[in-house]
Motif scaffolding. Structure first.
Motif, PDB file in Angstrom:
ATOM      1  N   CYS A 119      21.360 -22.132   9.868  1.00  0.00           N
ATOM      2  CA  CYS A 119      22.659 -21.304  10.235  1.00  0.00           C
ATOM      3  C   CYS A 119      23.888 -21.375   9.481  1.00  0.00           C
ATOM      4  O   CYS A 119      24.291 -22.581   9.480  1.00  0.00           O
ATOM      5  N   SER A 120      24.017 -20.383   8.626  1.00  0.00           N
ATOM      6  CA  SER A 120      25.455 -20.674   7.961  1.00  0.00           C
ATOM      7  C   SER A 120      26.431 -20.431   8.649  1.00  0.00           C
ATOM      8  O   SER A 120      26.413 -19.600   9.407  1.00  0.00           O
ATOM      9  N   LEU A 121      27.849 -21.004   8.353  1.00  0.00           N
ATOM     10  CA  LEU A 121      28.704 -20.708   9.287  1.00  0.00           C
ATOM     11  C   LEU A 121      29.402 -19.335   8.964  1.00  0.00           C
ATOM     12  O   LEU A 121      29.457 -19.072   7.729  1.00  0.00           O
ATOM     13  N   PRO A 122      29.490 -18.182   9.864  1.00  0.00           N
ATOM     14  CA  PRO A 122      29.932 -17.088   9.361  1.00  0.00           C
ATOM     15  C   PRO A 122      31.420 -16.762   9.064  1.00  0.00           C
ATOM     16  O   PRO A 122      32.185 -17.733   9.642  1.00  0.00           O
ATOM     17  N   GLU A 123      31.723 -15.938   8.520  1.00  0.00           N
ATOM     18  CA  GLU A 123      33.158 -15.613   8.178  1.00  0.00           C
ATOM     19  C   GLU A 123      33.867 -15.477   9.711  1.00  0.00           C
ATOM     20  O   GLU A 123      33.319 -14.819  10.665  1.00  0.00           O
ATOM     21  N   GLU A 124      35.139 -15.160   9.607  1.00  0.00           N
ATOM     22  CA  GLU A 124      35.898 -15.067  10.654  1.00  0.00           C
ATOM     23  C   GLU A 124      35.702 -13.562  11.252  1.00  0.00           C
ATOM     24  O   GLU A 124      35.597 -13.222  12.297  1.00  0.00           O
ATOM     25  N   ALA A 125      35.724 -12.815  10.084  1.00  0.00           N
ATOM     26  CA  ALA A 125      35.473 -11.232  10.282  1.00  0.00           C
ATOM     27  C   ALA A 125      33.878 -11.078  11.217  1.00  0.00           C
ATOM     28  O   ALA A 125      33.927 -10.089  12.292  1.00  0.00           O
ATOM     29  N   VAL A 126      33.297 -11.818  10.817  1.00  0.00           N
ATOM     30  CA  VAL A 126      31.895 -11.731  11.608  1.00  0.00           C
ATOM     31  C   VAL A 126      31.896 -12.442  13.039  1.00  0.00           C
ATOM     32  O   VAL A 126      31.317 -11.883  14.072  1.00  0.00           O
ATOM     33  N   VAL A 127      32.719 -13.557  13.215  1.00  0.00           N
ATOM     34  CA  VAL A 127      32.674 -14.263  14.380  1.00  0.00           C
ATOM     35  C   VAL A 127      33.486 -13.347  15.490  1.00  0.00           C
ATOM     36  O   VAL A 127      32.923 -13.503  16.692  1.00  0.00           O
ATOM     37  N   ARG A 128      34.260 -12.700  14.946  1.00  0.00           N
ATOM     38  CA  ARG A 128      35.213 -12.053  15.866  1.00  0.00           C
ATOM     39  C   ARG A 128      34.335 -10.568  16.368  1.00  0.00           C
ATOM     40  O   ARG A 128      34.513 -10.307  17.525  1.00  0.00           O
ATOM     41  N   ARG A 129      33.165 -10.407  15.811  1.00  0.00           N
ATOM     42  CA  ARG A 129      32.520  -9.211  16.066  1.00  0.00           C
ATOM     43  C   ARG A 129      31.074  -9.784  16.881  1.00  0.00           C
ATOM     44  O   ARG A 129      30.781  -8.769  17.594  1.00  0.00           O
ATOM     45  N   LEU A 130      30.980 -10.778  16.794  1.00  0.00           N
ATOM     46  CA  LEU A 130      29.813 -11.296  17.546  1.00  0.00           C
ATOM     47  C   LEU A 130      29.909 -11.268  19.102  1.00  0.00           C
ATOM     48  O   LEU A 130      30.851 -11.519  19.575  1.00  0.00           O
ATOM     49  N   LEU A 131      28.717 -10.705  19.760  1.00  0.00           N
ATOM     50  CA  LEU A 131      28.563 -10.617  21.164  1.00  0.00           C
ATOM     51  C   LEU A 131      27.771 -11.861  21.722  1.00  0.00           C
ATOM     52  O   LEU A 131      26.832 -12.002  21.042  1.00  0.00           O
TER      53      LEU A 131
END
Length: 131
Positions: A119-131
């Protein structure tokens, strides 16, 4: 209106595609969730986590409609707006042909891009969209 893109969390290609999608979603309309997650199960989409099946499902929250295969990809291009919605010109191509191309890519994605074995650490833009 909001859409949820359910993706194969085990697929390196799918994971990198979600990072790209997060950067291209300028209107902040799309949320992301892995097909292997609880939300996919609650929406009745768990059957699509099988690598032999879909790689992506686009789910429209307002009416619960799900889009699969090439229809999901085209719906996503529509949602992203200009210039991505120019891809909708592909609707003139018979859907079975587009679906065949989509399935060919889906079948070969692990061979071409590999499996996400960590699991790579996702970018902030991805984290904000994850449900």
């Amino acid at each position: 209106m909001r859409w949820i893109v359910f993706f194969d969390g085990d697929c390196a290609f799918c994971s990198s595609s979600t990072r790209l999608l997060a950067r291209l979603d300028w209107h902040d309309r799309v949320r992301l969730s892995p097909l292997q997650g609880e939300l996919a199960k609650s929406k009745g989409l768990a059957m699509h986590e099988d690598p032999a099946d879909d790689t992506m499902v686009v789910f429209r929250e307002s009416d619960g409609q799900a889009f699969y295969h090439s229809s999901g990809w085209l719906e996503l291009m529509r949602v992203l707006g200009f210039p991505f919605n120019l891809a909708l010109v592909l609707k003139v191509v018979p859907r079975p042909w587009l679906d065949a191309l989509y399935r060919w890519i889906a079948r070969n994605r692990y061979r071409w891009f590999g499996k996400a074995d960590h699991c790579s650490l996702p970018e902030e833009a991805v984290v904000r969209r994850l449900l």
